[in-house]
Structure formats: structure tokens, C-alpha cells
Design a protein around this motif. Structure first.
Motif, PDB file in Angstrom:
ATOM      1  N   CYS A  36       0.825  -1.215   0.000  1.00 29.23           N
ATOM      2  CA  CYS A  36       0.000   0.000   0.000  1.00 29.23           C
ATOM      3  C   CYS A  36       0.858   1.262   0.000  1.00 29.23           C
ATOM      4  CB  CYS A  36      -0.958  -0.004   1.182  1.00 29.23           C
ATOM      5  SG  CYS A  36      -2.314  -1.171   0.991  1.00 29.23           S
ATOM      6  N   TYR A  37       1.929   1.261   0.777  1.00 32.42           N
ATOM      7  CA  TYR A  37       2.835   2.417   0.733  1.00 32.42           C
ATOM      8  C   TYR A  37       3.483   2.541  -0.646  1.00 32.42           C
ATOM      9  CZ  TYR A  37       2.799   3.798   5.660  1.00 32.42           C
ATOM     10  OH  TYR A  37       2.440   4.268   6.898  1.00 32.42           O
ATOM     11  N   ALA A  38       3.869   1.422  -1.240  1.00 30.45           N
ATOM     12  CA  ALA A  38       4.500   1.458  -2.563  1.00 30.45           C
ATOM     13  C   ALA A  38       3.535   2.017  -3.614  1.00 30.45           C
ATOM     14  CB  ALA A  38       4.973   0.068  -2.962  1.00 30.45           C
ATOM     15  N   LEU A  39       2.255   1.714  -3.472  1.00 29.35           N
ATOM     16  CA  LEU A  39       1.261   2.250  -4.412  1.00 29.35           C
ATOM     17  C   LEU A  39       1.196   3.771  -4.389  1.00 29.35           C
ATOM     18  CD1 LEU A  39      -1.848  -0.104  -4.066  1.00 29.35           C
ATOM     19  CD2 LEU A  39      -0.296   0.095  -6.004  1.00 29.35           C
ATOM     20  N   SER A  40       1.550   4.358  -3.258  1.00 30.11           N
ATOM     21  CA  SER A  40       1.474   5.823  -3.147  1.00 30.11           C
ATOM     22  C   SER A  40       2.537   6.511  -4.000  1.00 30.11           C
ATOM     23  CB  SER A  40       1.641   6.260  -1.693  1.00 30.11           C
ATOM     24  OG  SER A  40       2.992   6.123  -1.282  1.00 30.11           O
ATOM     25  N   GLY A  41       3.627   5.797  -4.275  1.00 30.60           N
ATOM     26  CA  GLY A  41       4.717   6.398  -5.038  1.00 30.60           C
ATOM     27  C   GLY A  41       5.582   7.342  -4.226  1.00 30.60           C
ATOM     28  N   VAL A  42       5.326   7.443  -2.931  1.00 34.24           N
ATOM     29  CA  VAL A  42       6.100   8.316  -2.050  1.00 34.24           C
ATOM     30  C   VAL A  42       7.175   7.480  -1.374  1.00 34.24           C
ATOM     31  CG1 VAL A  42       6.022   9.813  -0.022  1.00 34.24           C
ATOM     32  CG2 VAL A  42       4.117   9.828  -1.646  1.00 34.24           C
ATOM     33  N   ILE A  43       8.424   7.844  -1.594  1.00 35.11           N
ATOM     34  CA  ILE A  43       9.532   7.145  -0.943  1.00 35.11           C
ATOM     35  C   ILE A  43       9.731   7.774   0.429  1.00 35.11           C
ATOM     36  CG2 ILE A  43      11.998   6.610  -1.058  1.00 35.11           C
ATOM     37  CD1 ILE A  43      10.243   5.186  -3.144  1.00 35.11           C
ATOM     38  N   SER A  44       9.737   6.931   1.432  1.00 36.46           N
ATOM     39  CA  SER A  44       9.851   7.410   2.809  1.00 36.46           C
ATOM     40  C   SER A  44      10.478   6.304   3.653  1.00 36.46           C
ATOM     41  CB  SER A  44       8.454   7.784   3.320  1.00 36.46           C
ATOM     42  OG  SER A  44       8.523   8.258   4.636  1.00 36.46           O
ATOM     43  N   THR A  45      10.454   6.491   4.946  1.00 29.99           N
ATOM     44  CA  THR A  45      11.054   5.515   5.856  1.00 29.99           C
ATOM     45  C   THR A  45      10.322   4.179   5.841  1.00 29.99           C
ATOM     46  OG1 THR A  45       9.752   6.441   7.670  1.00 29.99           O
ATOM     47  CG2 THR A  45      12.010   7.247   7.411  1.00 29.99           C
ATOM     48  N   TRP A  46       9.113   4.130   5.296  1.00 32.76           N
ATOM     49  CA  TRP A  46       8.410   2.850   5.223  1.00 32.76           C
ATOM     50  C   TRP A  46       9.249   1.801   4.509  1.00 32.76           C
ATOM     51  CZ3 TRP A  46       7.651   0.566   0.576  1.00 32.76           C
ATOM     52  CH2 TRP A  46       7.666   1.362  -0.565  1.00 32.76           C
ATOM     53  N   LEU A  47      10.050   2.243   3.548  1.00 31.68           N
ATOM     54  CA  LEU A  47      10.867   1.326   2.764  1.00 31.68           C
ATOM     55  C   LEU A  47      11.936   0.634   3.614  1.00 31.68           C
ATOM     56  CD1 LEU A  47      11.150   0.284  -0.098  1.00 31.68           C
ATOM     57  CD2 LEU A  47      12.614   2.214  -0.614  1.00 31.68           C
ATOM     58  N   ALA A  48      12.373   1.309   4.669  1.00 35.67           N
ATOM     59  CA  ALA A  48      13.390   0.743   5.549  1.00 35.67           C
ATOM     60  C   ALA A  48      12.777  -0.015   6.730  1.00 35.67           C
ATOM     61  CB  ALA A  48      14.288   1.859   6.086  1.00 35.67           C
ATOM     62  N   ILE A  49      11.472   0.092   6.912  1.00 35.56           N
ATOM     63  CA  ILE A  49      10.849  -0.500   8.093  1.00 35.56           C
ATOM     64  C   ILE A  49      10.023  -1.742   7.768  1.00 35.56           C
ATOM     65  CG2 ILE A  49       9.193  -0.081   9.960  1.00 35.56           C
ATOM     66  CD1 ILE A  49      10.089   2.890   9.825  1.00 35.56           C
ATOM     67  N   TYR A  50       9.027  -1.604   6.897  1.00 35.54           N
ATOM     68  CA  TYR A  50       8.052  -2.675   6.716  1.00 35.54           C
ATOM     69  C   TYR A  50       8.562  -3.891   5.947  1.00 35.54           C
ATOM     70  CZ  TYR A  50       5.087   0.698   8.910  1.00 35.54           C
ATOM     71  OH  TYR A  50       4.580   1.589   9.810  1.00 35.54           O
ATOM     72  N   PRO A  51       9.369  -3.755   4.881  1.00 37.22           N
ATOM     73  CA  PRO A  51       9.900  -4.976   4.255  1.00 37.22           C
ATOM     74  C   PRO A  51      10.769  -5.819   5.210  1.00 37.22           C
ATOM     75  CG  PRO A  51      10.041  -3.147   2.724  1.00 37.22           C
ATOM     76  CD  PRO A  51       9.650  -2.567   4.062  1.00 37.22           C
ATOM     77  N   PRO A  52      11.673  -5.204   6.004  1.00 36.32           N
ATOM     78  CA  PRO A  52      12.421  -6.034   6.954  1.00 36.32           C
ATOM     79  C   PRO A  52      11.534  -6.675   8.030  1.00 36.32           C
ATOM     80  CG  PRO A  52      13.579  -3.964   6.593  1.00 36.32           C
ATOM     81  CD  PRO A  52      12.246  -3.841   5.935  1.00 36.32           C
ATOM     82  N   ILE A  53      10.466  -5.982   8.425  1.00 31.44           N
ATOM     83  CA  ILE A  53       9.549  -6.581   9.395  1.00 31.44           C
ATOM     84  C   ILE A  53       8.875  -7.802   8.778  1.00 31.44           C
ATOM     85  CG2 ILE A  53       7.367  -6.240  10.622  1.00 31.44           C
ATOM     86  CD1 ILE A  53       8.273  -3.430  11.310  1.00 31.44           C
ATOM     87  N   ALA A  54       8.512  -7.720   7.495  1.00 35.95           N
ATOM     88  CA  ALA A  54       7.912  -8.880   6.822  1.00 35.95           C
ATOM     89  C   ALA A  54       8.887 -10.059   6.816  1.00 35.95           C
ATOM     90  CB  ALA A  54       7.500  -8.502   5.400  1.00 35.95           C
ATOM     91  N   VAL A  55      10.162  -9.790   6.553  1.00 34.99           N
ATOM     92  CA  VAL A  55      11.173 -10.850   6.588  1.00 34.99           C
ATOM     93  C   VAL A  55      11.285 -11.425   8.000  1.00 34.99           C
ATOM     94  CG1 VAL A  55      13.646 -11.340   6.321  1.00 34.99           C
ATOM     95  CG2 VAL A  55      12.455  -9.952   4.613  1.00 34.99           C
ATOM     96  N   LEU A  56      11.243 -10.567   8.998  1.00 32.67           N
ATOM     97  CA  LEU A  56      11.305 -11.020  10.394  1.00 32.67           C
ATOM     98  C   LEU A  56      10.133 -11.946  10.714  1.00 32.67           C
ATOM     99  CD1 LEU A  56      12.691 -10.919  13.137  1.00 32.67           C
ATOM    100  CD2 LEU A  56      11.423  -8.810  13.605  1.00 32.67           C
ATOM    101  N   GLU A  57       8.972 -11.668  10.150  1.00 29.22           N
ATOM    102  CA  GLU A  57       7.814 -12.535  10.379  1.00 29.22           C
ATOM    103  C   GLU A  57       8.034 -13.926   9.776  1.00 29.22           C
ATOM    104  OE1 GLU A  57       5.801 -12.094  12.577  1.00 29.22           O
ATOM    105  OE2 GLU A  57       4.544 -10.317  12.366  1.00 29.22           O
ATOM    106  N   ILE A  58       8.713 -13.996   8.635  1.00 30.71           N
ATOM    107  CA  ILE A  58       9.051 -15.304   8.059  1.00 30.71           C
ATOM    108  C   ILE A  58       9.970 -16.058   9.016  1.00 30.71           C
ATOM    109  CG2 ILE A  58      10.342 -16.435   6.188  1.00 30.71           C
ATOM    110  CD1 ILE A  58       7.644 -15.586   5.271  1.00 30.71           C
ATOM    111  N   VAL A  59      10.935 -15.356   9.579  1.00 28.21           N
ATOM    112  CA  VAL A  59      11.841 -15.971  10.557  1.00 28.21           C
ATOM    113  C   VAL A  59      11.053 -16.444  11.773  1.00 28.21           C
ATOM    114  CG1 VAL A  59      13.792 -15.528  12.107  1.00 28.21           C
ATOM    115  CG2 VAL A  59      13.841 -14.661   9.753  1.00 28.21           C
TER     116      VAL A  59
END
Length: 127
Positions: A88-111
Motif C-alpha cells: 500500500c505504501y509502494a502504491l502511493s509512489g512516495v519514498i519514505s522511511t516505510w521502505l526501511a521499516i516494513y519490508p524487513p519486518i515482513a522478513v522477520l515474520e518469516i523468521v
């Protein structure tokens, strides 16, 4: 410990959406606005999912025979949640700190899911 933390993050993330400000009016929330339309619905959904995960972790910790599959399922749901937030953040086209936070959290959930599944294997070996 990360499972407890991410359960709290999920519930608190929803709580922020329930605050009186019109969060979805901000440009970085355009993807959320397009998909969910109403921030209160998403807010309550996230609060409920976070609290359900906390409840599952309480049950897991209180049971004599460990129930790691509750943890596996909730971590898998957490993965989907944080991938969805990223999308949803990526759909906005706005680059922000979300890029450094939510993808790594998703990886952490896989772990987390992997570790809980591993715990399941260990608990079955003991029984």
C-alpha cells in the motif's frame, strides 16, 4: 520476543489509524485509501488482529504442552499484514522511511514462522 513486539506494533498501528486525524488524506497513504477506503475499518481490523495475536501468545505461554502452531499461523498472518502495508505504501509512489521499516519486518515474520515451526518439531519429539 519479536512476536510479542510485532503483535503490539500491529495493534498500535491500528490504534494510530483510529485517532481523530484524517490519516488517509496524506499523500503517502494513497495506496491505503485506494484499497481500504475507510481508515477506521482498517484501524479496527489491525487492533483486533494485534490483540488476537497477543491472546494467542498468552495461550501459547500458559499451556503445559506448547502450542507453537498458534505462533506459526499468527506469524504467517503478520507476514501478510506487513507485506500488505509495504504494498500500500509502494502504491502511493512516495519514498519514505516505510521502505526501511516494513519490508524487513515482513522478513522477520518469516523468521518467526520458521522458528515457531521448528519449536513444533521439537515439542513433538519430546512427547
Amino acid at each position: 520476543m519479536t512476536e510479542w513486539f510485532l503483535a503490539a506494533v500491529t495493534a498500535l498501528w491500528g490504534w494510530v489509524l483510529l485517532l481523530p486525524d484524517d490519516t488517509f488524506s496524506q499523500p503517502q497513504w494513497a495506496g491505503f485509501r485506494a484499497i481500504f477506503r475507510d481508515e477506521n475499518v482498517l484501524g479496527w481490523t489491525m487492533v483486533c488482529l494485534g490483540l488476537m495475536r497477543i491472546g494467542g501468545l498468552v495461550v501459547n505461554g500458559a499451556r503445559k504442552h506448547v502450542t507453537p502452531w498458534i505462533r506459526v499461523v499468527s506469524a504467517a498472518c503478520g507476514f501478510l499484514i506487513f507485506v500488505g502495508i509495504t504494498y500500500c505504501y509502494a502504491l502511493s509512489g512516495v519514498i519514505s522511511t516505510w521502505l526501511a521499516i516494513y519490508p524487513p519486518i515482513a522478513v522477520l515474520e518469516i523468521v518467526n514462522a520458521y522458528r515457531a515451526a521448528h519449536d513444533s518439531g521439537e515439542s513433538n519429539a519430546i512427547i
